[in-house]
Design an enzyme around this catalytic site. Structure first.
Site, short mmCIF file in Angstrom:
data_model
loop_
_atom_site.label_atom_id
_atom_site.label_comp_id
_atom_site.label_asym_id
_atom_site.label_seq_id
_atom_site.Cartn_x
_atom_site.Cartn_y
_atom_site.Cartn_z
N ALA A 1 8.04 -2.13 3.18
CA ALA A 1 8.60 -3.19 4.03
C ALA A 1 7.68 -3.37 5.23
O ALA A 1 6.85 -2.52 5.54
CB ALA A 1 10.00 -2.82 4.50
N SER B 1 0.82 -1.22 0.00
CA SER B 1 0.00 0.00 0.00
C SER B 1 0.86 1.27 0.00
O SER B 1 0.45 2.30 -0.53
CB SER B 1 -0.91 -0.01 1.23
OG SER B 1 -0.12 -0.06 2.41
N GLU C 1 9.92 -9.14 -5.59
CA GLU C 1 10.48 -7.90 -5.02
C GLU C 1 11.98 -8.02 -4.86
O GLU C 1 12.74 -7.09 -5.17
CB GLU C 1 9.83 -7.61 -3.66
CG GLU C 1 8.39 -7.15 -3.77
CD GLU C 1 7.74 -7.00 -2.41
OE1 GLU C 1 8.14 -7.70 -1.46
OE2 GLU C 1 6.82 -6.16 -2.30
O1 DER Z 1 5.03 -7.55 0.64
C1 DER Z 1 5.86 -6.64 0.79
O2 DER Z 1 7.07 -6.84 1.02
C2 DER Z 1 5.35 -5.24 0.76
O3 DER Z 1 6.36 -4.37 0.40
C3 DER Z 1 4.71 -4.95 2.07
O4 DER Z 1 5.21 -5.70 3.11
C4 DER Z 1 4.69 -3.53 2.49
O5 DER Z 1 3.35 -3.32 2.60
P1 DER Z 1 2.68 -1.94 2.98
O6 DER Z 1 3.38 -0.89 2.14
O7 DER Z 1 1.26 -2.14 2.58
O8 DER Z 1 2.89 -1.76 4.43
#
Ligand code: DER
Length: 260
Positions: free
Chosen positions: A90, A32, A110
């Protein structure tokens, strides 16, 4: 909402500082927070010639819906560090820029796209900033009530997981067994990640399952990553060690804390 505004200010500052008009190819993470990075990129026509490389179906859709140029990681193989930068969220980042990723179950692509970039930039809200990996998840937050009634157990929020481990579906039991008996750090708890809007387990963009394993405070993420990665059936581990060049955290007070 302080969390959403934290994501936005971190993402905008990271884009302004690390995605530049002379860049040719940029990796776009998943989750997000990265949505706000796209929001900032769309506000800057001088970045619209750049080819954007996705890290999941979600980020591919973000690039397409933004009308931006879509590329694929296969096109970037010759030099392999052909991407100018990859920007991604992250789940938790420690003081040495090691990160737990995979809350969105996208950690394989990723990591592939992060490794293909000259620079890897993390963007996150204040909840993700941590001294040591594995300390951000209060395994169960107990809300104390004044009354004598027993405390209400509040399960950790969706993103407060352990280490996400992507595995070949048929191997998930074997991997769980190996996590218990084959590696030095023993998981306190682990679970196959179940889907919310589909019966059964989450199936990743690569057709795999995810095991979330809580190890408690992780003193040496690099050796834990190595131990887990060597287990037969493991595709990728949501530990990104020594990869990020910088992390931008949007703080509750409206400032951005930058860890380099
Ligand atoms: O899946 C991942 O590694 C994403 O980057 C995630 O963990 C980060 O999600 P967020 O930006 O919705 O907190």
């Amino acid at each position: 909402d302080p969390v959403e505004s934290g994501k936005r200010i971190a993402a905008h500052q990271a884009v302004d500082e690390y995605i530049l008009p002379h860049h040719k190819a940029v990796g776009i993470g998943s989750g997000s927070t990265v949505v706000y990075a796209l929001e900032r990129i769309l506000q800057k026509p001088e970045l619209h010639h750049i080819v954007f490389i996705p890290t999941s179906f979600q980020s591919k859709i973000l690039i397409i819906d933004g009308g931006l140029k879509l590329g694929s990681i296969e096109q970037c193989v010759p030099g392999y560090t052909d991407l100018d930068v990859t920007i991604d969220g992250a789940d938790e980042v420690d003081a040495k820029l090691n990160a737990i990723k995979g809350g969105g179950a996208c950690q394989f692509q990723e990591k592939l796209v992060a490794e293909a970039a000259k620079k890897f930039v993390i963007i996150a809200d204040y909840r993700k900033k941590s001294e040591k990996l594995g300390t951000q998840f209060p395994s169960l937050k107990i809300k104390r009530r004044r009354s004598t009634r027993p405390p209400r157990i509040i399960p950790p929020p969706q993103w407060l997981r352990g280490v996400p481990i992507e595995v070949i579906p048929m191997s998930y039991k074997a991997v769980q067994q190996a996590l218990q008996i084959r590696i030095s750090a023993k998981p306190e708890t682990m679970a196959l990640r179940m889907a919310k809007m589909k019966a059964g387990p989450v199936v990743t963009d690569n057709g795999c399952f995810v095991i979330d394993a809580h190890f408690g405070p992780i003193a040496d993420p690099k050796s834990l990553l190595r131990d887990i990665k060597l287990i037969t059936g493991v595709v990728e581990v949501g530990l990104f060690c020594g990869m990020a060049e910088v992390a931008f955290f949007g703080m509750e007070d409206g400032n951005v804390s930058v860890l380099r």
